[in-house]
Motif scaffolding. Structure first.
Motif, PDB file in Angstrom:
ATOM      1  N   ALA A 285       0.841  -1.194   0.000  1.00 51.50           N
ATOM      2  CA  ALA A 285       0.000   0.000   0.000  1.00 51.50           C
ATOM      3  C   ALA A 285       0.872   1.239   0.000  1.00 51.50           C
ATOM      4  O   ALA A 285       1.989   1.238   0.512  1.00 51.50           O
ATOM      5  CB  ALA A 285      -0.930   0.000   1.212  1.00 51.50           C
ATOM      6  N   GLY A 286       0.347   2.309  -0.574  1.00 53.40           N
ATOM      7  CA  GLY A 286       1.074   3.574  -0.685  1.00 53.40           C
ATOM      8  C   GLY A 286       1.139   4.073  -2.112  1.00 53.40           C
ATOM      9  O   GLY A 286       1.299   5.263  -2.367  1.00 53.40           O
ATOM     10  N   TRP A 287       1.004   3.139  -3.059  1.00 58.28           N
ATOM     11  CA  TRP A 287       1.058   3.490  -4.477  1.00 58.28           C
ATOM     12  C   TRP A 287       0.481   2.332  -5.283  1.00 58.28           C
ATOM     13  O   TRP A 287       0.561   1.168  -4.852  1.00 58.28           O
ATOM     14  CB  TRP A 287       2.493   3.761  -4.915  1.00 58.28           C
ATOM     15  N   ASP A 288      -0.082   2.635  -6.435  1.00 58.41           N
ATOM     16  CA  ASP A 288      -0.561   1.584  -7.337  1.00 58.41           C
ATOM     17  C   ASP A 288       0.642   0.938  -8.020  1.00 58.41           C
ATOM     18  O   ASP A 288       1.303   1.558  -8.847  1.00 58.41           O
ATOM     19  CB  ASP A 288      -1.502   2.181  -8.377  1.00 58.41           C
ATOM     20  N   VAL A 289       0.941  -0.311  -7.668  1.00 58.11           N
ATOM     21  CA  VAL A 289       2.130  -1.001  -8.193  1.00 58.11           C
ATOM     22  C   VAL A 289       1.767  -1.978  -9.304  1.00 58.11           C
ATOM     23  O   VAL A 289       2.530  -2.894  -9.604  1.00 58.11           O
ATOM     24  CB  VAL A 289       2.899  -1.716  -7.068  1.00 58.11           C
ATOM     25  N   SER A 290       0.607  -1.776  -9.933  1.00 57.05           N
ATOM     26  CA  SER A 290       0.167  -2.715 -10.975  1.00 57.05           C
ATOM     27  C   SER A 290       1.098  -2.715 -12.179  1.00 57.05           C
ATOM     28  O   SER A 290       1.132  -3.702 -12.933  1.00 57.05           O
ATOM     29  CB  SER A 290      -1.260  -2.380 -11.428  1.00 57.05           C
ATOM     30  N   ASN A 291       1.871  -1.646 -12.386  1.00 60.79           N
ATOM     31  CA  ASN A 291       2.800  -1.591 -13.517  1.00 60.79           C
ATOM     32  C   ASN A 291       4.204  -2.057 -13.154  1.00 60.79           C
ATOM     33  O   ASN A 291       5.114  -1.963 -13.976  1.00 60.79           O
ATOM     34  CB  ASN A 291       2.865  -0.161 -14.070  1.00 60.79           C
ATOM     35  N   TRP A 292       4.382  -2.546 -11.934  1.00 54.44           N
ATOM     36  CA  TRP A 292       5.686  -3.043 -11.502  1.00 54.44           C
ATOM     37  C   TRP A 292       5.679  -4.572 -11.477  1.00 54.44           C
ATOM     38  O   TRP A 292       4.652  -5.193 -11.186  1.00 54.44           O
ATOM     39  CB  TRP A 292       6.034  -2.499 -10.120  1.00 54.44           C
ATOM     40  N   ASP A 293       6.818  -5.161 -11.776  1.00 60.19           N
ATOM     41  CA  ASP A 293       6.961  -6.612 -11.757  1.00 60.19           C
ATOM     42  C   ASP A 293       7.262  -7.057 -10.333  1.00 60.19           C
ATOM     43  O   ASP A 293       8.391  -6.912  -9.846  1.00 60.19           O
ATOM     44  CB  ASP A 293       8.080  -7.040 -12.715  1.00 60.19           C
ATOM     45  N   ILE A 294       6.263  -7.575  -9.647  1.00 65.59           N
ATOM     46  CA  ILE A 294       6.404  -8.008  -8.256  1.00 65.59           C
ATOM     47  C   ILE A 294       6.546  -9.533  -8.251  1.00 65.59           C
ATOM     48  O   ILE A 294       5.617 -10.243  -8.670  1.00 65.59           O
ATOM     49  CB  ILE A 294       5.186  -7.594  -7.407  1.00 65.59           C
ATOM     50  N   PRO A 295       7.677 -10.080  -7.783  1.00 61.20           N
ATOM     51  CA  PRO A 295       7.969 -11.504  -7.950  1.00 61.20           C
ATOM     52  C   PRO A 295       7.355 -12.413  -6.892  1.00 61.20           C
ATOM     53  O   PRO A 295       7.930 -13.453  -6.555  1.00 61.20           O
ATOM     54  CB  PRO A 295       9.504 -11.537  -7.879  1.00 61.20           C
ATOM     55  N   PHE A 296       6.205 -12.065  -6.357  1.00 56.54           N
ATOM     56  CA  PHE A 296       5.531 -12.926  -5.380  1.00 56.54           C
ATOM     57  C   PHE A 296       4.060 -12.529  -5.334  1.00 56.54           C
ATOM     58  O   PHE A 296       3.698 -11.402  -5.703  1.00 56.54           O
ATOM     59  CB  PHE A 296       6.165 -12.769  -3.981  1.00 56.54           C
ATOM     60  N   PRO A 297       3.181 -13.424  -4.899  1.00 57.64           N
ATOM     61  CA  PRO A 297       1.754 -13.082  -4.788  1.00 57.64           C
ATOM     62  C   PRO A 297       1.558 -11.969  -3.764  1.00 57.64           C
ATOM     63  O   PRO A 297       2.219 -11.950  -2.717  1.00 57.64           O
ATOM     64  CB  PRO A 297       1.115 -14.390  -4.306  1.00 57.64           C
TER      65      PRO A 297
END
Length: 414
Positions: A285-297
């Motif tokens: 939380a704090g920013w919309d990270v939908s455009n970042w590649d997050i390597p875990f669920p």
């Protein structure tokens, strides 16, 4: 054409949410990587005319013989960048304007921006009135005009960010100068003109009132600045322990657009944490990270409303809050909700709060992951949540307001 309108709409929403200072800083950082000619003025938060005119190495007549108020209320002017709905720095600033007013002082807010398309004053006032994150203050809110300056009856003049220190210094009033400092802003920039211009403001001769002791110590020892400080606190109306059961979630304050929040370091730590605890839910939380590649669920909660935070916190056993400059307000808020805050170790954090339940850790992904894992898997986690929440039961912003007003009045009384 539709794309243009969509882009304009997104920009307007970001300005309203973040405030102009944060928004422009992010835009300029991105623009600097694009091969399009830029004028120097287009990439500065401060008016270059103001920056060029100010020479702090020479005497300044307007700073000599500052006003003394022997007793009674003080007329205070605050120069600030335009606030946004989700601008935590502005929210905290208005908190202290409210404290000053409750102590009997009169406040006037002046909005300073170098942009020709700055926010509409009426819209800004409406946002402040509608937001539950801002207190209702009596202060008149105006646009700052260098040619006019602050009102003639101003007795104390506050700069509230590095770019506002320039008009505060140059204003012709003989009001006593103060600097409300919430972070070490030169660190917001790569080494260059803006970093130097920000650093210079600590040499202007203003009286600093800082958020926490780390800034006060740093500015006084490294820049010779006279400083007082107020303690960090937590609003228990917003953050409290409501879940006394075992929790199986963690929280990360994820701000990829704010370098000092060490987003990449946090993601590496959480990737390691997920390997150790694959069944634990990770909230970002704090920013919309939908455009970042997050390597875990994970759950991408984006920007939450103030009223939504406590519910999320009370689902979590631990929270990862990284700050490479002044400490965030979140660790104490997490404690109040029964969450173990895992915080990067360093004087910037330790000198702000001495709460024994802040879990300081070396900023190493594996070490941070293990600390989070230890907090989640404590056999006594539900009971421990009650203990850490109780540790901030007597920590309140009203006491910080008293510290602020005491420092202000002591300086003004001469």
């Amino acid at each position: 054409m539709a794309k243009i309108f969509n882009a304009v709409g997104r920009s307007a929403r970001l300005i309203a949410d973040e405030g102009f200072k944060t928004y422009l800083g992010r835009v300029f950082a991105k623009a600097s990587t694009v091969l399009i000619p830029q004028s120097p003025a287009s990439q500065m938060l401060v008016d270059l005319g103001d920056a060029a005119e100010l020479d702090w190495t020479l005497p300044a007549p307007q700073l000599e013989n500052p006003i003394v108020v022997a007793d009674g209320p003080i007329n205070i002017a605050w120069i600030m960048s335009p606030p946004g709905r989700e601008s935590g720095g502005h929210q905290n600033l208005f908190r202290f304007i409210d404290f000053a007013e409750k102590a009997g002082h009169k406040c006037t807010v002046y909005l300073y921006t170098t942009s020709d398309f700055g926010p509409n004053l009426r819209d800004t006032k409406a946002m402040l009135n509608q937001s539950d994150a801002y207190p209702n203050v009596k202060a008149d809110i105006k646009l700052y005009d260098r040619k006019v300056g602050v009102d003639a009856d101003t007795q104390a003049l506050f700069a509230t960010g590095w770019e506002t220190a320039y008009p505060a210094y140059l204003d012709k009033t003989h009001a006593r100068r103060f600097y409300f400092v919430q972070d070490f802003e030169p660190s917001f920039y790569e080494l260059g003109s803006q970093a130097i211009l920000a650093e210079n403001t600590y040499r202007f001769g203003f009286h600093g009132i800082t958020a926490g002791g780390w800034l006060s110590h740093k500015l006084s020892t490294e820049f010779g600045m006279t400083c007082d400080s107020f303690d960090f606190a937590v609003n228990k109306d917003n953050y409290s322990l409501t879940n006394t059961e075992r929790r199986n979630e963690v929280f990360f304050y994820a701000r990829p657009v704010t370098a000092r929040r060490a987003f990449e370091l946090g993601i590496m730590a959480l990737a390691d944490f997920h390997k150790l605890n694959p069944d634990v839910t990770i909230n970002l939380a704090g920013w919309d990270v939908s455009n970042w590649d997050i390597p875990f669920p994970h759950k991408n909660l984006s920007s939450l409303k103030l009223s939504e935070l406590n519910t999320v916190y009370n689902r979590c056993a631990a929270g990862l809050v990284l700050s490479l400059t002044n400490m965030s307000l979140l660790p104490l808020e997490l404690l109040s909700s029964g969450v173990v805050p895992v915080v990067n170790d360093g004087p910037n954090n330790r000198m702000v709060s001495d709460n024994p339940y802040l879990d300081y850790c070396e900023p190493v992904p594996g070490a941070l992951a293990r600390r989070l894992s230890d907090a989640v898997n404590r056999p006594d986690a539900p009971e421990y949540a009650k203990i850490i929440s109780a540790s901030v039961a007597d920590v309140n912003w009203e006491d910080s307001g008293v510290q602020f007003n005491t420092a202000l009045e002591k300086a003004m009384r001469g």
